[in-house]
Design an enzyme around this catalytic site. Structure first.
Site, PDB file in Angstrom:
ATOM      1  N   TYR A   1     106.832  59.509   9.402  1.00 15.61           N
ATOM      2  CA  TYR A   1     107.742  58.454   9.821  1.00 15.61           C
ATOM      3  C   TYR A   1     108.215  57.618   8.638  1.00 15.61           C
ATOM      4  O   TYR A   1     109.422  57.390   8.461  1.00 15.61           O
ATOM      5  CB  TYR A   1     107.095  57.533  10.873  1.00 15.61           C
TER       6      TYR A   1
ATOM      7  N   GLU B   1     108.564  48.819   6.018  1.00 14.27           N
ATOM      8  CA  GLU B   1     108.093  49.855   6.933  1.00 14.27           C
ATOM      9  C   GLU B   1     106.566  49.829   7.062  1.00 14.27           C
ATOM     10  O   GLU B   1     106.030  50.041   8.153  1.00 14.27           O
ATOM     11  CB  GLU B   1     108.580  51.228   6.482  1.00 14.27           C
TER      12      GLU B   1
ATOM     13  N   ASP C   1     110.317  55.957  15.470  1.00  9.75           N
ATOM     14  CA  ASP C   1     109.343  54.914  15.744  1.00  9.75           C
ATOM     15  C   ASP C   1     109.273  54.703  17.254  1.00  9.75           C
ATOM     16  O   ASP C   1     109.941  55.397  18.026  1.00  9.75           O
ATOM     17  CB  ASP C   1     109.690  53.620  14.997  1.00  9.75           C
TER      18      ASP C   1
ATOM     19  N   CYS D   1     123.594  47.428  27.499  1.00  9.67           N
ATOM     20  CA  CYS D   1     123.412  48.694  26.775  1.00  9.67           C
ATOM     21  C   CYS D   1     124.735  49.443  26.632  1.00  9.67           C
ATOM     22  O   CYS D   1     125.443  49.653  27.620  1.00  9.67           O
ATOM     23  CB  CYS D   1     122.404  49.578  27.494  1.00  9.67           C
TER      24      CYS D   1
ATOM     25  N   CYS E   1     119.834  46.667  30.702  1.00  8.03           N
ATOM     26  CA  CYS E   1     120.804  47.753  30.873  1.00  8.03           C
ATOM     27  C   CYS E   1     122.246  47.245  30.896  1.00  8.03           C
ATOM     28  O   CYS E   1     123.164  47.960  30.481  1.00  8.03           O
ATOM     29  CB  CYS E   1     120.508  48.549  32.147  1.00  8.03           C
TER      30      CYS E   1
ATOM     31  N   CYS F   1     116.867  48.153  24.960  1.00 10.90           N
ATOM     32  CA  CYS F   1     116.088  49.147  25.701  1.00 10.90           C
ATOM     33  C   CYS F   1     114.602  48.904  25.455  1.00 10.90           C
ATOM     34  O   CYS F   1     113.880  49.762  24.934  1.00 10.90           O
ATOM     35  CB  CYS F   1     116.498  50.556  25.264  1.00 10.90           C
TER      36      CYS F   1
ATOM     37  N   CYS G   1     122.996  57.087  30.452  1.00 13.47           N
ATOM     38  CA  CYS G   1     121.545  57.120  30.365  1.00 13.47           C
ATOM     39  C   CYS G   1     120.953  57.934  31.504  1.00 13.47           C
ATOM     40  O   CYS G   1     121.114  57.599  32.690  1.00 13.47           O
ATOM     41  CB  CYS G   1     120.995  55.694  30.394  1.00 13.47           C
TER      42      CYS G   1
END
Length: 303
Positions: free
Chosen positions: A129, A46, A147, A212, A209, A202, A218
């Site tokens: 975060y 991270e 994030d 997705c 798309c 995305c 969406c």
């Protein structure tokens, strides 16, 4: 004017199954996702992944974990060794912060990355975060993990806008909490799945798309994909900036033997413009990344 976030459909339950199902089929095999990575491996990843692509992180992460498989191993080294091992990942203050977190884990938590979110948040260099990510990904807890990729997925799927604001807002946090599955394990999976969806499908540009799993739901796609009309998105430049100069100066210091000092003349050779070079070097000293010595010598910090 930026659209107001929509009420999440059925508290997000319409989104959970398809996104998590897609993740189970398409998730990348990344070393920090493997069970043997542990909480320390998750924390290291991270820190490294902040503003840095996975492809650049992978080799450095592998070397880092081989050298310092536990927080105590890193804590026993000088901060300068952390900066040296950081290589060209960029934003090297992250190396100092990770070293500071390792020292705190070794001293306060008997060398084990804590499970408690508040204790994670109290570690040096760990913000909201990172604390949420470690608690979620390492310990399977229920936290919103926001994030850049997750924020973009939620902005499009639930709020109907192309991009989230430049800085995370209270409205985004409320939306992320509202969309969290109630079950802890499912919530942790959702956090990882939305992050991966933003990274692979995305994306910021040339979104896919057709691939997705929630394209039919969406809000941004259903609205005809309206273009971003908020403040201009911040671009990241590098060439000719103080960041580039700092990177070149640090490269010279990294190439020196551990603990060895480098003469001012060697640093002067990496950048022609003296005012910018001096400003960059002063910034590195102020940030604790470089230690000035008598006689115009410099080295990576020893502690």
């Amino acid at each position: 004017m930026t659209a107001t976030p929509m009420t999440p459909p059925a508290s997000g339950t319409a989104l959970h199954a398809p996104v998590i199902g897609w993740f189970e089929e398409n998730a990348r095999d990344l070393p920090w996702r493997r069970p043997d990575a542990g909480a320390w491996g998750v924390m290291v990843s991270e820190f490294m992944l902040q503003q840095t692509p996975v492809a650049r992180v992978l080799p450095v992460y592998g070397q880092w974990m081989e050298r310092w498989p536990r927080p105590a191993d890193l804590a026993a080294q000088s901060p300068g060794e952390a900066v040296r091992a950081w290589g060209r990942l960029g934003y090297p203050r992250r190396a100092l912060r990770l070293h500071g977190a390792a020292v705190a884990v070794a001293e306060r938590h008997e060398g084990r990355v804590p499970e408690d979110h508040a204790q994670l948040l109290a570690l040096p260099g760990v913000g909201e975060y990172t604390a949420a990510a470690v608690a979620s990904f390492a310990y399977g807890q229920r936290h919103p993990v926001l994030d850049t990729n997750v924020r973009r997925v939620l902005a499009r799927a639930a709020s109907g806008v192309q991009y989230p604001p430049n800085a995370t807002t209270a409205a985004e946090r409320r939306l992320a909490r509202a969309l969290l599955p109630e079950d802890e394990a499912t919530a942790a999976r959702w956090a990882a799945a939305t992050m991966e969806l933003g990274a692979l499908v995305c994306t910021a540009k040339n979104e896919r798309c057709a691939r997705c799993p929630i394209a039919a739901q969406c809000a941004w796609r259903l609205a005809g994909k309206p273009e971003h009309d908020g403040p201009p998105r911040r671009g990241q430049t590098y060439a000719g900036t103080d960041r580039q100069v700092r990177g070149r100066l640090l490269s010279v210091l990294r190439e020196a033997e551990p603990g060895a000092a480098v003469a001012q003349s060697a640093l002067d050779a990496v950048w022609d413009e003296p005012v910018q070079r001096a400003r960059a070097l002063d910034g590195l000293v102020a940030d604790g990344l470089v230690e000035p010595l008598d006689g115009g010598l410099y080295r990576l910090p020893l502690g």
